[in-house]
Design a protein around this motif. Structure first.
Motif, PDB file in Angstrom:
ATOM      1  N   THR A 167      22.068 -67.202 118.562  1.00 45.75           N
ATOM      2  CA  THR A 167      21.282 -67.059 119.898  1.00 45.75           C
ATOM      3  C   THR A 167      21.757 -68.035 120.951  1.00 45.75           C
ATOM      4  O   THR A 167      21.359 -67.974 122.118  1.00 45.75           O
ATOM      5  N   THR A 168      22.555 -69.064 120.420  1.00 46.49           N
ATOM      6  CA  THR A 168      22.939 -69.656 121.614  1.00 46.49           C
ATOM      7  C   THR A 168      24.684 -69.770 121.344  1.00 46.49           C
ATOM      8  O   THR A 168      24.831 -69.481 120.037  1.00 46.49           O
ATOM      9  N   ILE A 169      25.319 -69.737 122.393  1.00 45.96           N
ATOM     10  CA  ILE A 169      27.016 -69.532 122.129  1.00 45.96           C
ATOM     11  C   ILE A 169      27.733 -70.935 122.817  1.00 45.96           C
ATOM     12  O   ILE A 169      27.459 -71.129 123.932  1.00 45.96           O
ATOM     13  N   GLY A 170      28.131 -71.789 121.929  1.00 50.22           N
ATOM     14  CA  GLY A 170      28.377 -72.893 122.061  1.00 50.22           C
ATOM     15  C   GLY A 170      30.192 -73.172 122.058  1.00 50.22           C
ATOM     16  O   GLY A 170      30.815 -72.235 121.903  1.00 50.22           O
ATOM     17  N   PRO A 171      30.569 -74.359 122.032  1.00 52.60           N
ATOM     18  CA  PRO A 171      31.937 -74.611 121.986  1.00 52.60           C
ATOM     19  C   PRO A 171      32.829 -74.161 120.834  1.00 52.60           C
ATOM     20  O   PRO A 171      33.969 -73.933 120.652  1.00 52.60           O
ATOM     21  N   GLU A 172      31.914 -73.852 119.712  1.00 51.44           N
ATOM     22  CA  GLU A 172      32.615 -73.429 118.258  1.00 51.44           C
ATOM     23  C   GLU A 172      33.312 -72.172 118.807  1.00 51.44           C
ATOM     24  O   GLU A 172      34.232 -71.599 118.192  1.00 51.44           O
ATOM     25  N   VAL A 181      38.889 -61.598 126.627  1.00 58.40           N
ATOM     26  CA  VAL A 181      38.889 -63.094 126.297  1.00 58.40           C
ATOM     27  C   VAL A 181      37.329 -63.143 125.731  1.00 58.40           C
ATOM     28  O   VAL A 181      36.570 -62.531 126.481  1.00 58.40           O
ATOM     29  N   ARG A 182      37.452 -63.640 124.868  1.00 59.92           N
ATOM     30  CA  ARG A 182      36.061 -63.817 123.941  1.00 59.92           C
ATOM     31  C   ARG A 182      35.970 -65.581 123.951  1.00 59.92           C
ATOM     32  O   ARG A 182      35.395 -66.109 122.899  1.00 59.92           O
ATOM     33  N   SER A 183      35.795 -66.097 125.187  1.00 61.56           N
ATOM     34  CA  SER A 183      35.389 -67.551 125.267  1.00 61.56           C
ATOM     35  C   SER A 183      33.700 -67.609 125.149  1.00 61.56           C
ATOM     36  O   SER A 183      33.149 -66.629 125.383  1.00 61.56           O
ATOM     37  N   ALA A 184      33.356 -68.730 125.197  1.00 57.48           N
ATOM     38  CA  ALA A 184      32.021 -68.974 125.000  1.00 57.48           C
ATOM     39  C   ALA A 184      31.301 -68.554 126.463  1.00 57.48           C
ATOM     40  O   ALA A 184      30.215 -67.836 126.432  1.00 57.48           O
ATOM     41  N   GLN A 185      32.003 -68.903 127.493  1.00 58.81           N
ATOM     42  CA  GLN A 185      31.493 -68.455 128.772  1.00 58.81           C
ATOM     43  C   GLN A 185      31.359 -66.781 128.882  1.00 58.81           C
ATOM     44  O   GLN A 185      30.596 -66.055 129.557  1.00 58.81           O
ATOM     45  N   ARG A 195      19.294 -54.816 129.728  1.00 60.64           N
ATOM     46  CA  ARG A 195      18.146 -55.237 128.723  1.00 60.64           C
ATOM     47  C   ARG A 195      18.663 -54.656 127.418  1.00 60.64           C
ATOM     48  O   ARG A 195      17.923 -54.389 126.601  1.00 60.64           O
ATOM     49  N   GLN A 196      19.893 -54.269 127.221  1.00 65.55           N
ATOM     50  CA  GLN A 196      20.532 -54.013 125.990  1.00 65.55           C
ATOM     51  C   GLN A 196      20.373 -55.224 125.031  1.00 65.55           C
ATOM     52  O   GLN A 196      20.866 -56.297 125.201  1.00 65.55           O
ATOM     53  N   GLU A 197      19.695 -54.912 123.620  1.00 68.38           N
ATOM     54  CA  GLU A 197      19.582 -56.248 122.776  1.00 68.38           C
ATOM     55  C   GLU A 197      20.955 -56.118 122.053  1.00 68.38           C
ATOM     56  O   GLU A 197      21.416 -55.204 121.290  1.00 68.38           O
ATOM     57  N   TYR A 198      21.661 -57.316 121.860  1.00 72.37           N
ATOM     58  CA  TYR A 198      22.774 -57.421 121.172  1.00 72.37           C
ATOM     59  C   TYR A 198      22.487 -58.329 120.071  1.00 72.37           C
ATOM     60  O   TYR A 198      21.754 -59.336 120.126  1.00 72.37           O
ATOM     61  N   PHE A 199      23.362 -58.053 118.789  1.00 69.76           N
ATOM     62  CA  PHE A 199      23.169 -58.834 117.654  1.00 69.76           C
ATOM     63  C   PHE A 199      24.534 -59.799 117.527  1.00 69.76           C
ATOM     64  O   PHE A 199      25.379 -59.217 117.330  1.00 69.76           O
ATOM     65  N   LEU A 200      24.548 -60.974 117.791  1.00 75.60           N
ATOM     66  CA  LEU A 200      25.945 -61.677 117.473  1.00 75.60           C
ATOM     67  C   LEU A 200      25.892 -62.042 116.189  1.00 75.60           C
ATOM     68  O   LEU A 200      25.133 -63.242 115.865  1.00 75.60           O
TER      69      LEU A 200
END
Length: 370
Positions: A209-214, A231-235, A247-252
């Motif tokens: 639910t959070t997308i960090g430097p990992e 590109v699949r960077s955190a940003q 408002r599409q709900e995505y599940f990462l």
């Protein structure tokens, strides 16, 4: 007199009013204002110099628009800004200007890798003539993983799996039910064995639910695996998943070891319109540093477990590229895609387009979901 000019930052209110009043449109101006803001003002990949697209003006106001949305791509070892064509709308009485708008926007997009991934049949015919490269032409199948409902006992649950398999299994033949049942049970048993055994000592799993430097570290380790990909960077991930006003709900869904992300799948709910399964968990993107096919299986097993927690028994993973197809081989049921992907690409000036097999595609390539 109708005139063409580039879309400017101050045009968004007029464009929102134009789109909300467009024939057949039901969404309000507020929806379009939020969407344009997401494309441009809130997009961390949109520099002031990026062309936002083509605007057709007449004496009565806006007569048409054709937008460009910037997103980052990895091309031949370098991160570049791509231009994604979207929202080509022209009032019926001004349709004669449509091709001029297309040529106008092609000139603007000339320095950029350019995508059109949501064309109508008419637009697709134009793209083929330019020519754009149909880079998704080989994406024709998906792997489907089935599981019994969590609340059912094994015998009733297996019966439910067999009912679902009639919708998804290429081996099913109504004229030879015994053979169909035998093949289906074999495939389901193979899927169950592969995914169940994969979880032993595999690492940690969670929905991010959070997308960090990992995620940046994973991208740094894997960015040069393909000639062309998103590109699949955190940003980039955070903008697409968390800032999107649609408002599409995505599940990462993440597979990690020792705090480092090894791979992830980005999923969304998708109706199946089948019985007894009515909904599926569809992979929008799959990415990881896995070197062998078997290393993907723990993530697949977790996706099935997560889907069951939502009351969903079907996980679908389109074969977006050859490496993913290889990783999924022999696991689950092969099923032809109900709708073929219409992803088209035009290279920047002075560069040839890569071969289709050099693309690592995903559903969220281009303007899909934006």
């Amino acid at each position: 007199m109708a005139t063409l000019r580039p879309i400017e930052p101050g045009d968004s209110p007029a464009l929102a009013a134009f789109c909300a009043a467009f024939p057949g449109e039901t969404r309000p101006e507020s929806y379009w204002r939020d969407r344009f803001r997401f494309w441009w003002e809130e997009n961390p990949h949109c520099p002031p110099t990026f062309p936002r697209g083509s605007l057709l003006e007449s004496g009565s106001g806006v007569g048409g628009m054709f937008a460009l949305i910037p997103t980052p791509v990895q091309l031949a070892g370098e991160e570049r800004l791509a231009a994604n064509m979207s929202n080509w709308r022209v009032l019926p009485e001004m349709r004669k200007q449509s091709f001029a708008m297309f040529m106008h926007i092609m000139e603007m997009a000339k320095p950029y890798p350019t995508f059109n991934t949501t064309p109508t049949t008419t637009v697709e015919a134009i793209l083929k003539r330019v020519p754009f490269l149909h880079f998704t032409s080989a994406i024709r199948q998906e792997s489907v993983l089935l599981s019994r409902p969590a609340a059912m006992d094994p015998v009733r649950g297996l019966r439910e799996v067999l009912r679902m398999a009639r919708n998804w299994s290429g081996d099913w033949n109504e004229k030879n039910l015994l053979l169909s049942l035998t093949r289906t049970l074999g495939r389901y048993g193979q899927q169950w064995a592969q995914t169940a055994h994969a979880m032993a000592g595999a690492g940690e799993f969670h929905r991010a639910t959070t997308i960090g430097p990992e995620f940046d570290r994973l991208w740094a380790r894997t960015r040069n695996r393909h000639v062309m990909t998103n590109v699949r960077s955190a940003q980039a991930l955070a903008w697409y998943i968390q800032r999107n006003p649609q408002r599409q709900e995505y599940f990462l869904l993440v597979h990690a070891r020792g705090g480092e992300v090894r791979g992830y799948g980005l999923f969304k709910r998708k109706p199946t319109r089948h019985w007894p399964d009515t909904e599926s968990l569809l992979a929008v993107d799959m990415w990881g540093e896995y070197d062998e096919a078997r290393e993907w299986r723990p993530l697949l097993a977790y996706a099935m477990t997560f889907a069951r927690s939502l009351g969903i028994q079907v996980v679908r993973i389109p074969h977006y590229h050859a490496d993913l197809e290889k990783a999924l081989r022999g696991c689950g049921f092969l099923h032809p895609l109900p709708v073929l992907a219409t992803g088209y690409y035009h290279p920047p000036a002075g560069m040839a387009a890569p071969a289709p097999e050099a693309f690592c595609a995903s559903e969220n390539m281009g303007d899909v979901g934006l």
